[in-house]
Design an enzyme around this catalytic site. Structure first.
Site, PDB file in Angstrom:
ATOM      1  N   LYS A  71       0.768  -1.305  -0.042  1.00  9.55           N
ATOM      2  CA  LYS A  71      -0.018   0.122  -0.057  1.00  9.55           C
ATOM      3  C   LYS A  71       1.022   1.399  -0.097  1.00  9.55           C
ATOM      4  O   LYS A  71       0.544   2.131  -0.692  1.00  9.55           O
ATOM      5  CB  LYS A  71      -0.969  -0.047   1.146  1.00  9.55           C
ATOM      6  N   ARG A 103      12.170  -6.010   4.385  1.00  9.43           N
ATOM      7  CA  ARG A 103      11.760  -4.472   4.349  1.00  9.43           C
ATOM      8  C   ARG A 103      12.607  -3.791   4.900  1.00  9.43           C
ATOM      9  O   ARG A 103      13.026  -3.930   6.226  1.00  9.43           O
ATOM     10  CB  ARG A 103      10.593  -4.162   4.594  1.00  9.43           C
ATOM     11  N   ARG A 109      11.718  -1.661  10.690  1.00  9.59           N
ATOM     12  CA  ARG A 109      10.545  -1.496  11.566  1.00  9.59           C
ATOM     13  C   ARG A 109      10.385  -2.439  12.788  1.00  9.59           C
ATOM     14  O   ARG A 109      10.612  -3.734  12.339  1.00  9.59           O
ATOM     15  CB  ARG A 109       9.331  -1.292  10.660  1.00  9.59           C
ATOM     16  N   ARG A 126      -0.147  -8.651  13.520  1.00  6.61           N
ATOM     17  CA  ARG A 126      -0.774  -7.536  12.648  1.00  6.61           C
ATOM     18  C   ARG A 126      -1.600  -8.250  11.613  1.00  6.61           C
ATOM     19  O   ARG A 126      -3.054  -7.873  11.159  1.00  6.61           O
ATOM     20  CB  ARG A 126       0.213  -6.622  11.891  1.00  6.61           C
TER      21      ARG A 126
END
Ligand code: AP5
Length: 217
Positions: free
Chosen positions: A13, A125, A158, A169
């Site tokens: 996203k 990531r 993160r 999540r």
């Protein structure tokens, strides 16, 4: 255009919201980025949100809705909301805010992908915390490990991308956010995109779907 991006963690996203901003000038409003900025600055909102985010849970609706209401006041033209709404209560609040502005939603773009692929993406990531630019060590690595190609700044992972928090999540997405698929389908706004294609293919499909949606209205 007024668009929301829906989809599980790691679906792309943020990556696609940045591309839509570059391609069409739509303002990108990312609730995750805004909350992380508030945590970094240790604002009252940041202090309230921090523990929820570390645990992979949703920040309470009233806090996030108030933050988005403020952001929408500043976004006079088109926008893409990345990561909002995430509950039916947030979606209803957004409808009310947009009705007051006289700018109804054009489309809700749903990114779909399987759980194993999303977990793999998130563990690879790396992000520039200053600009939000993301890399992926499997599919889109920086030229020098740990360094942003664009501004030479350090890349970080993160805290909520640790495997146990990612699992939480994804569960939260299934329980609290997935009902929005039906919400937007009933409203005739849902556009579904296979998020596991390449970044460019996904971007082209979104642009084509939004163009078709715009022509239809
Ligand atoms: P947030 O920051 O919004 O995280 P998220 O929704 O879990 O989404 P991510 O940022 O993890 O993934 P993404 O879909 O943006 O993927 P990306 O483009 O980075 O939210 C974090 C937390 O904030 C929440 O857990 C919650 O606590 C709180 N919060 C936020 N909004 C809230 C709300 N509305 N209500 C309550 N709480 C809220 O891509 C992932 C990786 O894949 C990258 O490495 C990228 O390079 C790579 N990639 C992207 N696309 C592709 C592709 N097509 N092919 C290959 N690799 C790709």
């Amino acid at each position: 255009m007024h668009v929301v991006f829906l989809g599980p963690p790691g679906a792309g996203k943020g990556t696609q919201a940045r591309l839509l901003h570059d391609r069409f000038g739509l303002e990108q409003i990312s609730t995750g980025d805004l909350l992380r900025e508030n945590i970094a600055r240790q604002t009252a909102l940041g202090k309230s949100a921090e523990e929820y985010m570390q645990q992979g849970r949703l920040v309470p609706d009233d806090l996030v809705i108030e933050m988005i209401a403020r952001e929408l006041e500043r976004a006079s033209d088109g926008f893409v909301l990345d990561g909002f709404p995430r509950t039916v209560t947030q979606a209803e609040a957004l409808d009310a805010l947009l009705a007051r502005r006289g700018t109804p939603l054009d489309a809700a773009v749903l990114f779909s992908g399987n759980r194993a692929a999303l977990v793999a993406r998130l563990s690879a990531r790396w992000t520039n915390p200053r600009t939000g630019r993301t890399y992926n060590t499997l599919t889109d690595p920086p030229k020098v490990a740990g360094i942003d190609d664009e501004d030479g700044g350090p890349l970080v992972q993160r805290e909520d991308d640790r495997p146990e928090t990612v699992t939480k999540r994804l569960d939260v997405y299934d329980e609290q956010t997935r009902p929005l698929v039906e919400y937007y389908r009933k409203a005739g706004k849902l556009v579904q995109i296979d998020a596991l294609a390449s970044v460019q293919t996904v971007a082209d499909r979104i642009a084509a779907a939004l163009g078709a949606e715009h022509a239809r209205q």
